[in-house]
Design a protein around this motif. Structure first.
Motif, PDB file in Angstrom:
ATOM      1  N   HIS A 123       0.822  -1.209   0.000  1.00 43.24           N
ATOM      2  CA  HIS A 123       0.000   0.000   0.000  1.00 43.24           C
ATOM      3  C   HIS A 123       0.857   1.260   0.000  1.00 43.24           C
ATOM      4  O   HIS A 123       0.550   2.231  -0.711  1.00 43.24           O
ATOM      5  CB  HIS A 123      -0.940  -0.008   1.205  1.00 43.24           C
ATOM      6  N   HIS A 124       1.940   1.250   0.775  1.00 43.31           N
ATOM      7  CA  HIS A 124       2.834   2.419   0.790  1.00 43.31           C
ATOM      8  C   HIS A 124       3.456   2.636  -0.592  1.00 43.31           C
ATOM      9  O   HIS A 124       3.549   3.774  -1.072  1.00 43.31           O
ATOM     10  CB  HIS A 124       3.927   2.236   1.844  1.00 43.31           C
ATOM     11  N   ALA A 125       3.912   1.552  -1.209  1.00 46.20           N
ATOM     12  CA  ALA A 125       4.549   1.672  -2.525  1.00 46.20           C
ATOM     13  C   ALA A 125       3.565   2.185  -3.567  1.00 46.20           C
ATOM     14  O   ALA A 125       3.909   3.019  -4.408  1.00 46.20           O
ATOM     15  CB  ALA A 125       5.133   0.323  -2.948  1.00 46.20           C
ATOM     16  N   LEU A 126       2.326   1.689  -3.531  1.00 44.89           N
ATOM     17  CA  LEU A 126       1.314   2.151  -4.483  1.00 44.89           C
ATOM     18  C   LEU A 126       0.963   3.616  -4.253  1.00 44.89           C
ATOM     19  O   LEU A 126       0.762   4.378  -5.210  1.00 44.89           O
ATOM     20  CB  LEU A 126       0.060   1.284  -4.373  1.00 44.89           C
ATOM     21  N   THR A 147       8.289  -2.038  -7.163  1.00 44.84           N
ATOM     22  CA  THR A 147       8.367  -2.481  -5.767  1.00 44.84           C
ATOM     23  C   THR A 147       7.015  -2.993  -5.287  1.00 44.84           C
ATOM     24  O   THR A 147       6.930  -4.003  -4.578  1.00 44.84           O
ATOM     25  CB  THR A 147       8.839  -1.324  -4.869  1.00 44.84           C
ATOM     26  N   ALA A 148       5.944  -2.299  -5.665  1.00 47.76           N
ATOM     27  CA  ALA A 148       4.599  -2.698  -5.236  1.00 47.76           C
ATOM     28  C   ALA A 148       4.255  -4.088  -5.748  1.00 47.76           C
ATOM     29  O   ALA A 148       3.708  -4.924  -5.010  1.00 47.76           O
ATOM     30  CB  ALA A 148       3.572  -1.678  -5.717  1.00 47.76           C
ATOM     31  N   LEU A 149       4.549  -4.369  -7.008  1.00 41.76           N
ATOM     32  CA  LEU A 149       4.240  -5.690  -7.570  1.00 41.76           C
ATOM     33  C   LEU A 149       5.071  -6.773  -6.897  1.00 41.76           C
ATOM     34  O   LEU A 149       4.553  -7.846  -6.556  1.00 41.76           O
ATOM     35  CB  LEU A 149       4.487  -5.691  -9.076  1.00 41.76           C
ATOM     36  N   HIS A 150       6.370  -6.508  -6.700  1.00 42.42           N
ATOM     37  CA  HIS A 150       7.242  -7.493  -6.050  1.00 42.42           C
ATOM     38  C   HIS A 150       6.733  -7.802  -4.639  1.00 42.42           C
ATOM     39  O   HIS A 150       6.607  -8.970  -4.245  1.00 42.42           O
ATOM     40  CB  HIS A 150       8.671  -6.956  -6.001  1.00 42.42           C
ATOM     41  N   ALA A 151       6.382  -6.754  -3.902  1.00 41.38           N
ATOM     42  CA  ALA A 151       5.883  -6.944  -2.543  1.00 41.38           C
ATOM     43  C   ALA A 151       4.531  -7.642  -2.548  1.00 41.38           C
ATOM     44  O   ALA A 151       4.247  -8.467  -1.664  1.00 41.38           O
ATOM     45  CB  ALA A 151       5.775  -5.589  -1.836  1.00 41.38           C
ATOM     46  N   TYR A 152       3.704  -7.338  -3.534  1.00 45.51           N
ATOM     47  CA  TYR A 152       2.394  -7.982  -3.609  1.00 45.51           C
ATOM     48  C   TYR A 152       2.539  -9.484  -3.837  1.00 45.51           C
ATOM     49  O   TYR A 152       1.848 -10.299  -3.204  1.00 45.51           O
ATOM     50  CB  TYR A 152       1.552  -7.367  -4.723  1.00 45.51           C
ATOM     51  N   LEU A 153       3.414  -9.876  -4.757  1.00 47.11           N
ATOM     52  CA  LEU A 153       3.620 -11.300  -5.030  1.00 47.11           C
ATOM     53  C   LEU A 153       4.147 -12.037  -3.806  1.00 47.11           C
ATOM     54  O   LEU A 153       3.740 -13.163  -3.517  1.00 47.11           O
ATOM     55  CB  LEU A 153       4.578 -11.463  -6.218  1.00 47.11           C
ATOM     56  N   LYS A 154       5.036 -11.385  -3.061  1.00 47.70           N
ATOM     57  CA  LYS A 154       5.528 -11.984  -1.820  1.00 47.70           C
ATOM     58  C   LYS A 154       4.397 -12.152  -0.808  1.00 47.70           C
ATOM     59  O   LYS A 154       4.274 -13.192  -0.153  1.00 47.70           O
ATOM     60  CB  LYS A 154       6.642 -11.124  -1.213  1.00 47.70           C
ATOM     61  N   ALA A 155       3.569 -11.114  -0.674  1.00 49.14           N
ATOM     62  CA  ALA A 155       2.459 -11.166   0.282  1.00 49.14           C
ATOM     63  C   ALA A 155       1.457 -12.245  -0.106  1.00 49.14           C
ATOM     64  O   ALA A 155       0.912 -12.947   0.752  1.00 49.14           O
ATOM     65  CB  ALA A 155       1.774  -9.801   0.353  1.00 49.14           C
ATOM     66  N   ALA A 156       1.213 -12.411  -1.414  1.00 46.15           N
ATOM     67  CA  ALA A 156       0.272 -13.433  -1.873  1.00 46.15           C
ATOM     68  C   ALA A 156       0.793 -14.829  -1.569  1.00 46.15           C
ATOM     69  O   ALA A 156       0.030 -15.713  -1.146  1.00 46.15           O
ATOM     70  CB  ALA A 156       0.019 -13.266  -3.366  1.00 46.15           C
TER      71      ALA A 156
END
Length: 257
Positions: A123-126, A147-156
């Motif tokens: 959310h911060h990155a977006l 960064t947002a996509l990379h972090a999202y994939l990790k979170a998923a």
């Protein structure tokens, strides 16, 4: 980048088109309804917007439209009211109108996602990306959407119990999700076509890495991505996040077997 500012909308209405006794230019209620399909290629019903006069309705329509539709409306205004059609519609004001339309078309076309299954970092990155996109343009926002996509994939992966290496790339994370997440295991009638689309998305994700590393402000690169290339990457990244979040949100978190 966002669309028109309130001050710009009022400039278009009051200074470029012109208003007399509440009426916008030479619009009647009928010609105002006909304006959008005839000049803008848009299906808009002025009667569904608030306001009693053509001016009030036009303000409501232009103010609530997405940037790409704002651009179409401004080009429609330029077509209906070209330079010289009135003494206040000078060449300079006509060019200013077209510059506003051009700026609206340069906004990222895919809306910024608000993923449900995301970490605070996502959310911060977006949010950072949206701010940079508005204030400094798409090239400046490129690193943050990456960064947002990379972090999202990790979170998923973490949410559904898929074990991923700390240094896993976006491509590897997406591959693991496609192979192990239950939402990709259904027997839909269009599985083959969807599988090809997902493979193409994987190629897109793989291509984001060199573009971010060699063409963004993440590093002191001498040759940055162009405006259009950065917009393409931002739209592609947002599309991937929106698609995955829609898929994942339909599944309860499960542990990988």
């Amino acid at each position: 980048m966002k669309g028109l500012k309130t001050s710009e909308i009022h400039w278009v209405v009051n200074s470029y088109i012109g208003v007399s006794e509440g009426y916008l230019g030479d619009f009647s209620y009928r010609t105002h309804r006909e304006f959008y399909p005839a000049h803008c290629d848009l299906e808009i019903d002025p009667d569904s917007f608030p306001g009693k006069t053509t001016r009030e309705k036009f303000l409501a329509i232009l103010g609530s439209a997405q940037p790409r539709d704002q651009a179409a409306i401004l080009r429609g205004v330029a077509h209906k009211y070209p330079a010289g059609s009135d003494e206040h519609r000078t060449q300079d004001s006509y060019k200013a109108l077209l510059r506003l339309a051009k700026r609206c078309t340069e906004s990222a076309a895919v809306d910024a996602p608000t993923p449900a299954l995301a970490s605070e970092l996502v959310h911060h990155a977006l949010q950072d990306a949206a701010t940079l996109l508005e204030q400094r343009g798409p090239v400046s926002a490129l690193d943050r959407v990456h960064t947002a996509l990379h972090a999202y994939l990790k979170a998923a992966c973490a949410r559904c119990g898929i074990e991923a290496a700390d240094q896993a790339t976006m491509t590897n994370l997406l591959k693991q999700l496609r192979q192990q997440h239950p939402c990709f295991h259904d027997d839909g009638r269009h599985n083959e076509a969807v599988a090809r689309i997902l493979q193409s998305l994987s190629n897109v994700v793989d291509s984001l890495n060199p573009l971010r590393n060699q063409g963004s402000l993440a590093h002191p690169n001498s040759r940055l991505a162009t405006h259009d290339e950065a917009v393409l990457a931002i739209n592609a990244t947002r599309t991937v996040i929106q698609y995955l979040d829609a898929k994942f949100s339909k599944e309860e978190p499960q542990s990988a077997s």
